[in-house]
Design a protein around this motif. Structure first.
Motif, short mmCIF file in Angstrom:
data_model
loop_
_atom_site.label_atom_id
_atom_site.label_comp_id
_atom_site.label_asym_id
_atom_site.label_seq_id
_atom_site.Cartn_x
_atom_site.Cartn_y
_atom_site.Cartn_z
N SER A 193 -55.08 7.92 4.80
CA SER A 193 -54.75 9.32 5.10
C SER A 193 -53.40 9.63 4.49
O SER A 193 -52.89 8.87 3.66
CB SER A 193 -54.74 9.53 6.61
N HIS A 216 -54.07 8.18 17.33
CA HIS A 216 -54.68 8.96 16.25
C HIS A 216 -55.41 8.09 15.23
O HIS A 216 -56.54 8.41 14.83
CB HIS A 216 -53.55 9.76 15.58
N HIS A 240 -59.58 7.77 14.24
CA HIS A 240 -60.25 7.86 12.94
C HIS A 240 -61.28 6.74 12.81
O HIS A 240 -62.39 6.95 12.33
CB HIS A 240 -59.23 7.68 11.80
N TYR A 256 -58.68 2.56 5.89
CA TYR A 256 -58.20 3.79 6.52
C TYR A 256 -57.13 4.41 5.63
O TYR A 256 -56.04 3.85 5.47
CB TYR A 256 -57.67 3.46 7.91
N ASP A 260 -58.58 14.89 9.69
CA ASP A 260 -58.16 15.00 11.09
C ASP A 260 -59.10 15.96 11.81
O ASP A 260 -59.36 17.06 11.30
CB ASP A 260 -56.73 15.55 11.17
FE FE2 Z 1 -55.22 11.56 10.51
#
Ligand code: FE2
Length: 299
Positions: A103, A80, A84, A101, A259
């Motif tokens: 999230s 996952h 991204h 990154y 996402d």
């Molecule tokens: Fe994510």
């Protein structure tokens, strides 16, 4: 391309894994049906599917895996987090960036080096998105709370000093969260000012580490990935930092930051093109898989 989604949200309180998984189970068939309709395809036109095998919440990953089993199509397992990053590179055409990154669960500063995405810095406790959501939940906003904090912050420029916690190349948010809760409980501060100060402090921490990774790796590109990068103040601060360094800043549209299905599909396709063979049985999940555990031989 077709990039559909149904997101799990709540009015108040945080994400409950079992409820989120039930939400996935409820919507997966209708989403597939709609995707086939929009692309004018039938299920047996599809050679293989890509699915998010990890990391993530076990019940949610399992809902995806069971769907793969139900469809009986060959499949490729995708990480996952790497998805991204790959979608950011594909959409923005960044070549060799340092990736910030951010999230809910993840906060990592990553650069590609020697066949892997290496983590140069990361959170020592929680992801910046979960940190934003935790404070939002504490003051009675729903999930996801990050966008609501962002909205509140826009109406303030009154900075209240908060713990700034960068340790080497890593960062931590727990101390700041505790302080924010104390300040909120004291009722002496406006919520807008707390939201503004929270963003200024936590985003400065992220960009300090990202900047040092760029200097260390001698890279001239910064790319943003992950849902927290939808925040307009984080984007603005990233642009200021890169401009000051004579570097470039790459940020995809919000559709590819949060996402999304396209990131999994595109990464699966990249892997396939470089020789990953779709499997036929026994799809797995890896709830704790780390970005640097995945051998990247498709770039
Ligand atoms: Fe994510």
């Amino acid at each position: 391309m077709c990039n559909l989604k149904k997101s799990f949200t709540t009015e108040s309180g945080g994400i409950i894994p079992i409820q989120a998984a039930k939400h996935h189970e409820k919507h997966r068939d209708e989403l597939l049906k709609e995707a086939l309709k929009q692309t004018n395809l039938k299920l047996n036109d599809i050679d293989f599917i890509a699915y998010s095998a990890g990391p993530g919440l076990g019940p949610c990953l399992r809902a995806g895996k069971e769907f793969v089993e139900q469809l009986k199509l060959p499949f490729i397992e995708v990480n996952h987090c790497i998805a991204h990053l790959e979608v950011t590179k594909i959409v923005t055409k960044a070549k060799d960036p340092v990736l910030l990154y951010t999230s809910g669960a993840n906060t990592q500063i990553i650069a590609y080096d020697g066949g892997k995405y290496r983590i140069f810095g990361e959170t020592l406790d929680q992801g910046v998105g979960n940190f934003l959501d935790s404070f939002a939940r504490y003051i009675g906003l729903g999930f996801p709370g990050g966008p609501k904090i962002g909205k509140l912050a826009e109406s303030s420029n009154n900075y209240i000093e908060l713990p700034y916690s960068v340790k080497g190349m890593d960062i931590s948010f727990t101390g700041m969260l505790t302080k924010l809760k104390q300040l909120y409980d004291s009722k002496k501060y406006k919520t807008e000012d707390l939201a503004y100060s929270l963003q200024e402090t936590s985003f400065a921490m992220l960009l300090e580490v990202a900047e040092r990774a760029m200097a260390h790796c001698n890279k001239k590109e910064l790319a943003l990935g992950g849902g927290v990068a939808c925040n307009s103040r984080l984007k603005e601060m990233a642009k200021i930092m890169t401009k000051e360094r004579n570097a470039k800043c790459f940020i995809p549209e919000n559709e590819f930051l949060v996402d999304n299905a396209a990131m999994i599909a595109l990464t699966g396709y990249l892997m396939y093109k470089k020789g990953t063979k779709p499997k036929k049985s026994n799809p797995k999940i890896y709830p704790y898989q780390r970005t640097d555990q995945v051998k990247v031989d498709w770039d």
